[in-house]
Design an enzyme around this catalytic site. Sequence first.
Site, PDB file in Angstrom:
ATOM      1  N   GLU A 120     -19.865 -31.021 -32.255  1.00 31.32           N
ATOM      2  CA  GLU A 120     -18.944 -31.006 -33.394  1.00 31.32           C
ATOM      3  C   GLU A 120     -17.526 -30.750 -32.895  1.00 31.32           C
ATOM      4  OE1 GLU A 120     -18.549 -29.122 -37.857  1.00 31.32           O
ATOM      5  OE2 GLU A 120     -18.835 -27.811 -36.137  1.00 31.32           O
TER       6      GLU A 120
ATOM      7  N   GLU B 185     -23.538 -20.678 -41.805  1.00 33.98           N
ATOM      8  CA  GLU B 185     -22.594 -20.811 -40.693  1.00 33.98           C
ATOM      9  C   GLU B 185     -21.415 -19.859 -40.824  1.00 33.98           C
ATOM     10  OE1 GLU B 185     -20.130 -24.126 -38.104  1.00 33.98           O
ATOM     11  OE2 GLU B 185     -20.690 -24.623 -40.156  1.00 33.98           O
TER      12      GLU B 185
END
Length: 255
Positions: free
Chosen positions: A235, A137
């Site tokens: 998220e 990520e």
Amino acid sequence: MFLSACVEWLYQDIHPRLADRVRAAKADGLDHVEFHLWRDKDIDDVAKALRETGVRLTSFVVEPRRSLVDPAQHGEFLQAVRESLVTAARLGNPPLVVASGFTRDGVSREEQRAEAVKALKQAASLAEAAGVMLVLEPLNTKVEHPGMFLSSTSEGLDIVEAVGSLNLKLLFDLYHSAVMEEDLEQVLRGRMHLVHHVQIADMPGRNEPGTGVIDWQDQLGRLRALGYSGAVGLEYKPTLPATESLKAARQATGL
């Protein structure tokens, strides 16, 4: 595409136990959830909730978090991967998230990238043996993560390609990408096969879709046109009670 609730933040105001957040997500019609760190969680409790509800876990984070770009931390990083893989086996073998660590002063970017590739090749070998996907990520350096080595989607995809494992792909967080002022199509065109998971939050504020400036129907439509059909992780930090927040997110995204 389908929604995955990040129960690290969603439902935390009404359910201290992560397992109860899994159940709450199911009650709100979601079949996929994700969370962040695992060592502070009751894993047996979470596993029981997943079995009871049939909810699937879409990701959690390898920890303790260690640097990919610093060879002095590679041993601890690989041990963290091993231990996280053991935990993943108890939770249905979901993908595991890794980040780069912070930029090392006085070391060339090329050398740091090479170290990341080296560490990830070893980690991917462990993941292959366990049948688990690792997802790398990139994180924005302008708001939440100043000093992070990997903030570029393009560079993240370059690293994934250099590792060359079917068990390492990219986590594309549309919020982090937007903060870094990336053009979604420019960075992902022709490379969507290297992306395994997508996460979203609006900008500014990192709140639910519909609270900021991002046109979600447009952006998710572009992802779909590029070939993405997987989970979309919510998220974000909710500004509303969870059920209302999810309703707003569904309306904004069309999912």
